[in-house]
Enzyme design. Structure first.
Site, short mmCIF file in Angstrom:
data_model
loop_
_atom_site.label_atom_id
_atom_site.label_comp_id
_atom_site.label_asym_id
_atom_site.label_seq_id
_atom_site.Cartn_x
_atom_site.Cartn_y
_atom_site.Cartn_z
N ARG A 52 2.61 8.25 6.81
CA ARG A 52 1.62 8.84 5.92
C ARG A 52 0.25 8.57 6.51
O ARG A 52 0.12 7.88 7.53
CB ARG A 52 1.76 8.37 4.46
CG ARG A 52 2.31 7.01 4.20
CD ARG A 52 1.43 5.90 4.63
NE ARG A 52 0.09 6.06 4.11
CZ ARG A 52 -0.99 5.52 4.64
NH1 ARG A 52 -0.90 4.75 5.73
NH2 ARG A 52 -2.19 5.71 4.14
N ALA A 54 -3.46 11.00 7.04
CA ALA A 54 -3.65 12.34 7.59
C ALA A 54 -3.40 12.44 9.11
O ALA A 54 -2.62 13.28 9.56
CB ALA A 54 -5.05 12.82 7.23
N ASP A 241 -8.63 13.20 4.03
CA ASP A 241 -7.49 14.07 4.32
C ASP A 241 -7.94 15.48 4.68
O ASP A 241 -7.22 16.22 5.33
CB ASP A 241 -6.54 14.11 3.12
CG ASP A 241 -5.82 12.78 3.00
OD1 ASP A 241 -6.40 11.84 2.43
OD2 ASP A 241 -4.71 12.67 3.56
O1 MRU Z 1 -0.91 9.71 0.56
P1 MRU Z 1 -1.34 9.05 1.84
O2 MRU Z 1 -0.95 7.62 1.95
O3 MRU Z 1 -0.92 9.87 3.05
O4 MRU Z 1 -2.92 9.12 1.75
C1 MRU Z 1 -3.68 8.58 2.78
C2 MRU Z 1 -5.13 8.67 2.53
O5 MRU Z 1 -5.59 9.16 1.52
C3 MRU Z 1 -6.02 8.24 3.64
O6 MRU Z 1 -7.21 7.70 3.15
C4 MRU Z 1 -6.33 9.47 4.49
O7 MRU Z 1 -5.17 10.12 4.88
C5 MRU Z 1 -7.11 9.11 5.69
S1 MRU Z 1 -6.10 8.28 6.84
C6 MRU Z 1 -6.96 7.90 8.22
#
Ligand code: MRU
Length: 360
Positions: A52, A54, A241
């Site tokens: 997980r 982004a 994201d």
């Molecule tokens: O649902 P997730 O765990 O994938 O969400 C991750 C986030 O919201 C992070 O802050 C975002 O992806 C940035 S990661 C460098």
């Protein structure tokens, strides 16, 4: 970054034409790696959040295309794989960006050349991610250095969710400057929002900061505003994201409330944004960005390590209670102090963003 002293990336190629990942659903209590043998495995790992963050889901999507091409490289297989992977999670634009980059490269190639080209391109996307994040780390370091010079004592940062190395291939986005500053000897401390419902802050951010020895404290999601009112937060730094052309920032649910509290208390609110997180086709983040709606169970249940050493899941809401679970929210550009990109810190302003990142 290192886990118990051994250097790891979050995703790597492994023997027999497969890919290996750290299974993030098992952290922080178990460190388990998982082998992805085919495109379906990659799609499941993204959908099930074993990977997980982004940037990491983008890279996993790219490897998913490579895994697919080594089994079937027809036009139909390429289209089916890309279409499926892109839908695995809707909000982080990095997934679409990486899969479409693979599609654009592979489509014109003869079938016989696709697998080789796909592996090379997925590897390139992974390596680029590491470079981008290292560069975000260097630019963010300057901001922290300035704060430290001004304050002359411990710099208190606050972060939400996990935008550390676990969310990328290595280094992280929001945490790259934290690691750079810590490694440069700056006295700092990180407030870690637990980040309900999946607790990526308490489970993942705390775990990776601990592995690196960075001083930190886990707080409940609602504590940030109080800490800011009492002068205990010098800077908020979060990941993203998707960032629109005008600088609206979509990130894990609850980010917007931290931005409001930061604004009200005069605390700088920075967003680490790698180039592939920019969506130049979108402008109004609140109206346009698709927000992932996740299942009720994530809200109604919690799981963790019990005192008897067993990992268990338990229900915290009454049986029959209904729950809503929007996974992301949008922070309007006006609440963002700056976007830390691989090319420097840019104001959340359409002209500046386009100038700095478009045509990369
Ligand atoms: O649902 P997730 O765990 O994938 O969400 C991750 C986030 O919201 C992070 O802050 C975002 O992806 C940035 S990661 C460098």
């Amino acid at each position: 970054m290192k886990v118990r002293g051994i250097p790891y990336r979050t995703i790597w190629e492994t023997a027999g034409g497969a890919v290996e990942i750290i299974d993030q659903t098992r952290l922080p209590h178990e460190f388990v790696t998982l082998r992805l043998e085919n495109m379906r495995d990659a799609e499941r790992a993204i959908r099930g959040m074993q990977v997980r963050g982004a940037p990491l889901i983008g890279v996993t999507g790219a490897y998913g295309v490579a895994l697919s091409m080594q089994h079937h490289a027809s036009d139909a297989a390429l289209k089916a794989s890309c279409d499926l992977l892109v839908k695995a999670r809707p909000t982080a634009v990095n997934l679409k960006w990486a899969v479409e980059r693979m599609r654009a490269l592979l489509s014109p190639l003869p079938e016989g050349e696709r697998a080789h080209a796909a592996w090379n391109e997925a590897r390139r996307i992974a390596d680029e991610d590491v470079e981008i994040n290292a560069s975000i780390g260097r630019h963010g370091l300057e901001l922290i250095q300035n704060l430290h010079r001004k304050k002359g004592s411990t710099v208190n940062m606050l972060t939400h969710c996990n935008a550390g190395w676990l969310a990328t291939v290595d280094w992280g986005t929001a945490l790259a400057p934290v690691y750079a500053a810590f490694d440069a000897g700056i006295d700092l401390h990180v407030w870690v929002d637990e980040t309900r419902p999946r607790n990526q802050g308490a489970s993942l951010t705390a775990w990776e900061l601990m592995q690196h020895g960075v001083p930190h404290t886990v707080i409940v999601d609602n504590a940030g505003g109080h800490l800011m009112q009492h002068g205990l937060v010098d800077m908020v730094i979060v990941g993203a994201d998707r960032v629109t052309a005008r600088g609206d920032v979509c990130n894990k649910i609850g980010t917007y409330l931290k931005a409001l509290a930061a604004h009200d208390n005069g605390v700088p609110f920075y967003v680490a944004m790698p180039g592939p997180t920019l969506d130049p086709a979108m402008s109004d983040g609140i109206r346009e960005i698709p927000i992932e709606e996740r299942g009720e169970d994530e809200v109604c249940y919690m799981s963790g390590l019990c005192d008897d050493g067993e990992i268990r899941r338990m229900r915290i809401a009454p049986l029959g209670a209904k729950a809503a679970n929007p996974a992301f929210d949008v922070t309007p550009a006006r609440l963002v102090s700056g976007l830390i990109t691989e090319r420097g810190v840019v104001a959340p302003d359409e002209g500046m963003i386009r100038e700095q990142l478009e045509g990369r």
